[in-house]
Write a protein that holds these residues in place. Structure first.
Motif, short mmCIF file in Angstrom:
data_model
loop_
_atom_site.label_atom_id
_atom_site.label_comp_id
_atom_site.label_asym_id
_atom_site.label_seq_id
_atom_site.Cartn_x
_atom_site.Cartn_y
_atom_site.Cartn_z
N THR A 1 68.92 73.48 34.72
CA THR A 1 68.30 74.72 35.18
C THR A 1 68.21 75.73 34.05
O THR A 1 69.18 75.93 33.31
N TYR A 2 67.06 76.36 33.90
CA TYR A 2 66.90 77.49 32.99
C TYR A 2 66.90 78.77 33.81
O TYR A 2 66.31 78.82 34.89
N ARG A 3 67.56 79.81 33.31
CA ARG A 3 67.56 81.10 34.01
C ARG A 3 66.54 82.06 33.43
O ARG A 3 66.26 83.10 34.02
N VAL A 4 65.99 81.75 32.26
CA VAL A 4 64.86 82.49 31.70
C VAL A 4 63.84 81.45 31.27
O VAL A 4 64.07 80.25 31.37
N SER A 5 62.73 81.89 30.76
CA SER A 5 61.67 80.98 30.35
C SER A 5 62.19 79.95 29.36
O SER A 5 62.83 80.32 28.36
N PRO A 6 61.95 78.65 29.58
CA PRO A 6 62.42 77.64 28.63
C PRO A 6 61.92 77.86 27.21
O PRO A 6 62.60 77.51 26.25
N GLU A 7 60.73 78.45 27.07
CA GLU A 7 60.18 78.70 25.75
C GLU A 7 60.99 79.74 24.98
O GLU A 7 61.04 79.71 23.75
N LYS A 8 61.63 80.66 25.69
CA LYS A 8 62.40 81.72 25.05
C LYS A 8 63.91 81.50 25.11
O LYS A 8 64.67 82.19 24.44
N SER A 9 64.32 80.53 25.92
CA SER A 9 65.74 80.37 26.19
C SER A 9 66.47 79.68 25.04
O SER A 9 65.92 78.81 24.35
N HIS A 10 67.73 80.08 24.86
CA HIS A 10 68.62 79.40 23.93
C HIS A 10 69.74 78.67 24.67
O HIS A 10 70.65 78.16 24.05
N ALA B 1 99.98 89.06 25.83
CA ALA B 1 99.04 88.01 25.42
C ALA B 1 98.08 88.58 24.39
O ALA B 1 97.58 89.70 24.53
N ARG B 2 97.80 87.82 23.36
CA ARG B 2 96.93 88.28 22.27
C ARG B 2 95.48 87.98 22.63
O ARG B 2 94.87 87.03 22.14
N VAL B 3 94.97 88.79 23.54
CA VAL B 3 93.59 88.66 23.99
C VAL B 3 92.91 90.01 23.83
O VAL B 3 93.52 91.06 24.06
N GLY B 4 91.65 90.01 23.40
CA GLY B 4 90.96 91.24 23.08
C GLY B 4 90.40 91.97 24.29
O GLY B 4 90.55 91.54 25.44
N ASN B 5 89.75 93.10 24.01
CA ASN B 5 89.12 93.90 25.06
C ASN B 5 87.85 93.22 25.57
O ASN B 5 87.32 92.28 24.97
N LYS B 6 87.36 93.72 26.68
CA LYS B 6 86.13 93.18 27.26
C LYS B 6 84.95 93.37 26.31
O LYS B 6 84.81 94.42 25.67
N ILE B 7 84.11 92.36 26.25
CA ILE B 7 82.84 92.45 25.53
C ILE B 7 81.75 92.37 26.59
O ILE B 7 81.58 91.34 27.25
N LYS B 8 81.03 93.46 26.79
CA LYS B 8 80.03 93.51 27.85
C LYS B 8 78.73 92.87 27.39
O LYS B 8 78.24 93.14 26.29
N LEU B 9 78.17 92.02 28.25
CA LEU B 9 76.95 91.29 27.94
C LEU B 9 75.95 91.48 29.08
O LEU B 9 76.32 91.80 30.21
N SER B 10 74.69 91.24 28.77
CA SER B 10 73.65 91.36 29.81
C SER B 10 72.43 90.55 29.41
O SER B 10 72.26 90.20 28.23
N LYS B 11 71.60 90.26 30.40
CA LYS B 11 70.31 89.63 30.14
C LYS B 11 69.36 90.02 31.26
O LYS B 11 69.78 90.38 32.36
N LYS B 12 68.07 89.98 30.95
CA LYS B 12 67.06 90.29 31.96
C LYS B 12 66.52 88.98 32.52
O LYS B 12 66.05 88.11 31.79
N LEU B 13 66.60 88.85 33.83
CA LEU B 13 66.13 87.66 34.51
C LEU B 13 64.61 87.71 34.68
O LEU B 13 64.00 88.78 34.53
N PRO B 14 63.97 86.57 34.98
CA PRO B 14 62.51 86.55 35.10
C PRO B 14 61.95 87.56 36.10
O PRO B 14 60.82 88.02 35.93
N ASP B 15 62.72 87.91 37.13
CA ASP B 15 62.22 88.88 38.11
C ASP B 15 62.46 90.31 37.68
O ASP B 15 62.20 91.25 38.43
N GLY B 16 62.96 90.50 36.44
CA GLY B 16 63.16 91.85 35.91
C GLY B 16 64.53 92.43 36.16
O GLY B 16 64.87 93.50 35.62
N ILE B 17 65.35 91.77 36.96
CA ILE B 17 66.69 92.26 37.25
C ILE B 17 67.59 92.07 36.03
O ILE B 17 67.56 91.04 35.37
N LYS B 18 68.38 93.10 35.74
CA LYS B 18 69.34 93.03 34.64
C LYS B 18 70.66 92.49 35.18
O LYS B 18 71.25 93.05 36.09
#
Length: 284
Positions: A47-56, A136-153
């Motif tokens: 399954t691709y969650r964004v366009s296969p042509e643009k997806s990594h 525990a030697r674990v770092g802070n949160k790294i916030k990530l995001s992507k825009k889905l094909p329907d425009g939802i972030k």
């Protein structure tokens, strides 16, 4: 595998930590579309969650909530040495994350990393803070995001251990996107992850590394490997070897098998997959 002793391994500290399960396993590829096609030939639904042509990246979702991620870590067709040079300049921003990403670029195709998810997922942030407070030697949160094909972030966060042989922690996606029925149906009958096999040079040292995740530990009779038990009946098997390596992904299938079916690296772009018949009492 039968063990001869089992003992509860508790993390240091006094916080009330929920349990974890394997969230997903990353499989690096330099040719995403070709790899996705190969996995489809092996009976997986990709399954691709964004366009296969643009997806990594592309995803193989399972009924137990886990998934495999096929990914190409290079955002563009640039020589590895140039990307690595840039990452070295950026390393002070987040040393642990940059080191991990440099490993993605430099590593061969195959199993490259994995994430542990909190169970329940609502406890992810509390678990992270509790682990940090307990040392525990674990770092802070790294916030990530992507825009889905329907425009939802869609947003989520990850947090990485300073030790890049450890998994990274991940929150739930927001908003969550439910998998469609056909995305969870695989022609090879695979329904979920059984275990991740990791080769390590020192079993006891690696057991201690996993204490913050609170697994139940079962040593094998031969002393050559041990099992770490997590939620969703997931396991990490630590197998004694000369060097560290993410070695195998074992998957449960509803297909009838006389013996485990091994898919070798040359068949699956560098990853060793083992299909095991799912016990009749263990359906999800």
């Amino acid at each position: 595998m039968k063990g001869n002793c089992a003992n509860e391994q508790k993390p240091k500290g006094e916080y009330n930590m929920s349990t974890f399960a394997i969230g997903h396993v990353l499989i690096k590829t330099n040719r995403l579309k070709q790899t996705a096609s190969r996995y489809e030939e092996l009976g997986f639904t990709v399954t691709y969650r964004v366009s296969p042509e643009k997806s990594h990246n592309a995803f193989i979702y399972f009924r137990d909530g886990s998934f495999l991620e096929l990914f190409n870590p290079k955002p563009m067709n640039v020589a590895d040495k140039l990307i690595l040079a840039l990452l070295r300049l950026l390393r002070p921003i987040n040393p642990a994350m940059i080191k991990r990403y440099m490993h993605y670029i430099a590593s061969k195709e195959g199993i490259t990393d994995y994430a542990m998810d909190s169970v329940p997922v609502e406890q992810a942030e509390a678990n992270l803070e509790g682990m940090k407070q307990a040392g525990a030697r674990v770092g802070n949160k790294i916030k990530l995001s992507k825009k889905l094909p329907d425009g939802i972030k869609q947003t989520w966060w990850i947090a990485v251990f300073e030790d890049d042989t450890m998994p990274f922690l991940m929150s739930a996606y927001h908003p969550p996107i439910a998998c469609l029925k056909h995305e969870l149906a695989h022609r090879n009958g695979v329904r979920g992850i059984d275990c991740l096999v990791i080769d390590v040079p020192d079993l006891e040292a690696w057991i201690l590394k996993y204490e913050p995740l609170g697994p139940r530990v079962n040593h094998s009779q031969q002393g050559k490997q041990c099992e770490l038990f997590f939620e969703k009946q997931h396991k990490i098997i630590l197998r004694k070897s000369d060097e560290y390596r993410l070695a195998e992904i074992h998957l449960l299938t509803s297909a009838s098998l006389d013996e485990d079916l091994a898919i070798q690296p040359h068949e699956s772009h560098g990853a060793t997959l083992v299909l095991k018949q799912q016990p009749s009492c263990n359906f999800f």
